[in-house]
Design an enzyme around this catalytic site. Sequence first.
Site, PDB file in Angstrom:
ATOM      1  N   HIS A 253      -4.026  -2.820  -1.959  1.00  0.00           N
ATOM      2  CA  HIS A 253      -5.346  -3.162  -2.506  1.00  0.00           C
ATOM      3  C   HIS A 253      -5.224  -3.737  -3.908  1.00  0.00           C
ATOM      4  O   HIS A 253      -5.822  -4.780  -4.220  1.00  0.00           O
ATOM      5  CB  HIS A 253      -6.220  -1.901  -2.522  1.00  0.00           C
ATOM      6  N   GLU A 254      -4.449  -3.082  -4.762  1.00  0.00           N
ATOM      7  CA  GLU A 254      -4.314  -3.557  -6.146  1.00  0.00           C
ATOM      8  C   GLU A 254      -3.603  -4.907  -6.204  1.00  0.00           C
ATOM      9  O   GLU A 254      -3.956  -5.769  -7.022  1.00  0.00           O
ATOM     10  CB  GLU A 254      -3.566  -2.516  -6.990  1.00  0.00           C
ATOM     11  N   HIS A 257      -6.067  -7.668  -5.637  1.00  0.00           N
ATOM     12  CA  HIS A 257      -6.793  -8.112  -6.828  1.00  0.00           C
ATOM     13  C   HIS A 257      -6.002  -9.189  -7.567  1.00  0.00           C
ATOM     14  O   HIS A 257      -6.566 -10.191  -8.016  1.00  0.00           O
ATOM     15  CB  HIS A 257      -7.044  -6.935  -7.771  1.00  0.00           C
ATOM     16  N   GLU A 333     -13.979  -6.103  -4.594  1.00  0.00           N
ATOM     17  CA  GLU A 333     -13.267  -4.914  -4.125  1.00  0.00           C
ATOM     18  C   GLU A 333     -13.093  -4.937  -2.607  1.00  0.00           C
ATOM     19  O   GLU A 333     -12.052  -4.541  -2.076  1.00  0.00           O
ATOM     20  CB  GLU A 333     -14.017  -3.655  -4.556  1.00  0.00           C
ATOM     21  N   ASP A 337      -9.713  -4.865  -0.444  1.00  0.00           N
ATOM     22  CA  ASP A 337      -9.491  -3.924   0.657  1.00  0.00           C
ATOM     23  C   ASP A 337      -8.908  -4.643   1.875  1.00  0.00           C
ATOM     24  O   ASP A 337      -7.937  -4.174   2.493  1.00  0.00           O
ATOM     25  CB  ASP A 337     -10.805  -3.247   1.061  1.00  0.00           C
TER      26      ASP A 337
END
Length: 410
Positions: A253-254, A257, A333, A337
């Site tokens: 997930h990070e 980003h 976000e 995901d």
Amino acid sequence: MAAASGSFDVEAATRAYLDTLQGPARAQSDAYFEGGYWLILWGTLVGILADWLLLRFRLAAKFRDIGERLSNRRWVVTGVTALLYTLVATIIVLPWTIYTGFFREKQYGLLDQAFGAWGGEQLMNLGIELLIAPLLVIAIYALIRRAPRSWWLWATGVIGAFMMVGMVLGPVFIAPLFNDYTEMQPGPLRDRIEAVAAKYDIPAEHIYVFDQSKQHKRISANVSGLGPTIRISLNDNLLERTSEPEILAVMGHEMGHYKLNHVWWIVGIYLAIFAAGLFIASRVAPMLIARHGERWGVRDIADPASLPILAICFSAWMFLMTPATNSLVRIAESKADAFGLEAAQEPDGFAKVAMRLSEYRKIEPGPLEEVLFFDHPSGATRVRMAMEWKAKHVKDPQVVVPEEGYLDSE
């Protein structure tokens, strides 16, 4: 992978996870998060009250007067005014800060620090603000004097520059003031994280672990920095409280980003909103000064004593924009995901992490509630996304019933 058979029931798989949060634990999670809805309103009102008191008792004008006694240079006067404003406003709202940041967090079991340690970090935060805020205010008031009609637009650019400098320097100089960062030990887990990063050309020369367990038990990770300061960081809670599939899901997930350039997306969103708020302040503040300026000791908008007026206008605007900022960030976000599910390919790990976040996020809000108050997808939304991914990408998927008590693992 081959498409899954139609026998896998996404809703049943989702419900198997959601139903693990019941009784007092769910009630506490809901109560904590729902209470936060009111904190948005009351926090705004407390800030506006502090600024009004600084005007009502002519404190902002006195701060300016002190600056003028020290120097006849406008930037010095502005800097002194901003410094004293930041310090005194912080003191005025201190009871609210202590309640929301310490006592309320303790009440819900979300803070492990003693008051002294917590207070020490607040003092460090204040010290950083006292260094940065005067510089920013000096720049903005210089623009107000030089471009009385368009200063709000140029000020938005200045704020953007400050944000970029913060993103570059923050991971190296600011974050280590609050936590110790050490290189993650070599091993199978680091190898898997590096493999996921390499697959998407994400820099992974530095993977740091930071000791956030001294503050709280929340799990966290990030890809931070710009250029030479880029690094992957995860807190020790993530390592100690979760399984490898969960860790990989979070790191995926990070990395999403980073790969999807969300730092620029989010910065752009906020700068657009800041620009609109500054524009409104540039039009409303002069009207307030014309009507009440003599009583407050404020000469005009270029007078640094007008700082509380600009702050009131801007605070009110940001409060009104809360649903918009929440929704725009939540979209980013959600995309991260989706990226993380594809990168880590750990849908059940992702679902477990989503459930763990129920420690401080309501797990099943209503649709409108999620739009208005959630800056991340809710736990229910995330678990369902993970199960939908599992149905499409995992061969012969099975409904997983999590072991009892896994949410309480330390």
